[in-house]
Design an enzyme around this catalytic site. Structure first.
Site, short mmCIF file in Angstrom:
data_model
loop_
_atom_site.label_atom_id
_atom_site.label_comp_id
_atom_site.label_asym_id
_atom_site.label_seq_id
_atom_site.Cartn_x
_atom_site.Cartn_y
_atom_site.Cartn_z
N MET A 161 0.84 -1.20 0.00
CA MET A 161 0.00 0.00 0.00
C MET A 161 0.88 1.24 0.00
SD MET A 161 -3.04 -1.21 2.63
CE MET A 161 -1.97 -2.17 3.72
N CYS B 135 -2.36 -1.30 -9.88
CA CYS B 135 -2.55 0.07 -9.39
C CYS B 135 -3.09 0.96 -10.50
CB CYS B 135 -1.22 0.62 -8.88
SG CYS B 135 -1.36 2.30 -8.23
N ASN C 143 -7.77 -10.90 -3.21
CA ASN C 143 -7.60 -9.61 -2.55
C ASN C 143 -8.81 -8.74 -2.87
OD1 ASN C 143 -5.91 -6.64 -3.44
ND2 ASN C 143 -6.22 -7.26 -1.33
N GLY C 144 -9.17 -7.89 -1.91
CA GLY C 144 -10.27 -6.96 -2.13
C GLY C 144 -11.44 -7.22 -1.19
N GLY C 145 -11.76 -6.24 -0.37
CA GLY C 145 -12.94 -6.33 0.48
C GLY C 145 -12.82 -7.26 1.67
N GLY D 275 -5.70 -5.76 2.81
CA GLY D 275 -5.10 -4.45 2.64
C GLY D 275 -5.42 -3.48 3.74
N ARG D 276 -6.35 -2.55 3.47
CA ARG D 276 -6.60 -1.44 4.39
C ARG D 276 -7.02 -1.88 5.78
NH1 ARG D 276 -10.96 1.20 1.02
NH2 ARG D 276 -10.93 -0.89 0.12
#
Length: 334
Positions: free
Chosen positions: A18, A100, A211-213, A234-235
């Site tokens: 990130m 990205c 990846n994602g959510g 991730g976040r």
């Protein structure tokens, strides 16, 4: 720097690369909480390393292993040279960014725009694989703009697999290169987990991480049970590192967690912080990554306030950190 052998499968759960977040201090914190999850650098561009002499961007602590270097670029020879530099520094994996969507990477012809040129991606991967002995992996989207992911993703995976890639991380969303900001590209395009599951079934020799959510370890476990090889978070791992990573070593890897509660993590970070301060570094460079350690717990707001207000001031040191920690201790004792 010497790599140490791993008797685990670290890519079963990883923390996403990130920009502006997963620097070496962030990774040191995450490694303190989980000894087994695979960590990634922020994206480093191959031109910056090869032409810009920015080798300092490769700096990391041996404690961070297993740790992967994510590269951005689209020139096979340049990526191969950058990958060789990363291997020389001791990284356990070299990852190519094909996901990205920011304007900056589009202008450099790398990132998600490369989803449109799978042959070039395959050429880049082949060049890196021929140059280094560590694994070369790819992080991609399911497609970009008006592409049909059901058509383009299998073709993309087939080509990178033929180039020698054995692991791919798929962000299960399209990226819209025009009309959406990078932040919106992480949230607006709908998730398509089922397509990623289908790709894992269609390419059984590829290790695919999804990846994602993924906002909880429960969700990660659910996805792992669905048959993908790994999950990348991730976040959520950044904003609430303890909640995401605190029980990962036990739940995902079947081992022991290094710490039982986040207060121990703070105390464990002190030698790293002292070393950073002794080099002339600022407290904020490290504590900015620690804001979410006590998320949802009594005293968390005071913890964040004390660090955000004080850590940027000249001379801020360990005393400020311990003052913030006292707020947590007092609330726990109340």
């Amino acid at each position: 720097m010497e790599r140490k052998p791993h008797h685990i499968v670290p890519w079963r759960l990883s923390v996403a690369p990130m920009m502006d977040w997963t620097d070496r201090h962030c990774r040191f914190l995450h490694r303190s909480i989980s000894r087994r999850a695979l960590l990634y650098t922020e994206m480093v561009t191959a031109p910056a390393l090869v032409r810009g002499g920015a080798r300092h961007l490769l700096r990391f602590d041996a404690f961070e292993h297993p740790v992967a270097l994510q590269l951005g670029g689209s020139d096979p020879a340049e990526l191969a040279e950058a990958a060789k530099m990363g291997e020389g520094e001791g990284y356990d994996e070299i990852n190519l960014n094909v996901g990205c969507p920011s304007d900056r990477v589009q202008s450099g012809t790398f990132g998600a725009v490369l989803m449109k040129t799978p042959d070039l991606v395959a050429e880049c991967c082949a060049a890196m694989i021929a140059t280094v002995d560590v694994p070369v992996t790819v992080k991609c989207r399911i497609g970009v703009d008006d592409q049909d992911p059901v058509v383009v993703l299998p073709d993309f995976l087939e080509k990178v697999q033929a180039a020698g890639v054995r692991r791919v991380i798929i962000h299960a969303r399209k990226a819209w290169l025009q009309g959406l900001s990078p932040k919106e590209n992480r949230e607006v395009p709908p998730l398509d987990y089922s397509l990623v599951f289908a790709m894992q079934a269609q390419f059984p020799e590829l290790h695919i991480s999804i990846n994602g959510g993924v906002e909880s370890i429960d969700k990660a476990s659910e996805l792992l049970d669905s048959g993908v090889g790994g999950v990348m978070i991730g976040r959520a791992a950044y904003h609430s590192p303890w909640d995401i990573l605190g029980d990962v070593d036990r739940r995902v890897f079947g081992g022991a967690n290094p710490y039982e509660e986040p207060r121990e993590v703070v105390l464990g970070m002190i030698p790293h912080i002292e070393a950073h301060l002794a080099e002339g570094g600022r407290l904020h460079s490290i504590t900015r990554h620690m804001m979410g350690l006590f998320l949802g717990r009594p005293g968390a707001r005071a913890w964040r306030r004390i660090l955000s207000e004080g850590a940027t001031k000249p001379g801020a040191g360990i005393d400020l950190l311990l003052t913030a920690l006292e707020e947590i201790d007092q609330r726990d004792a109340a």
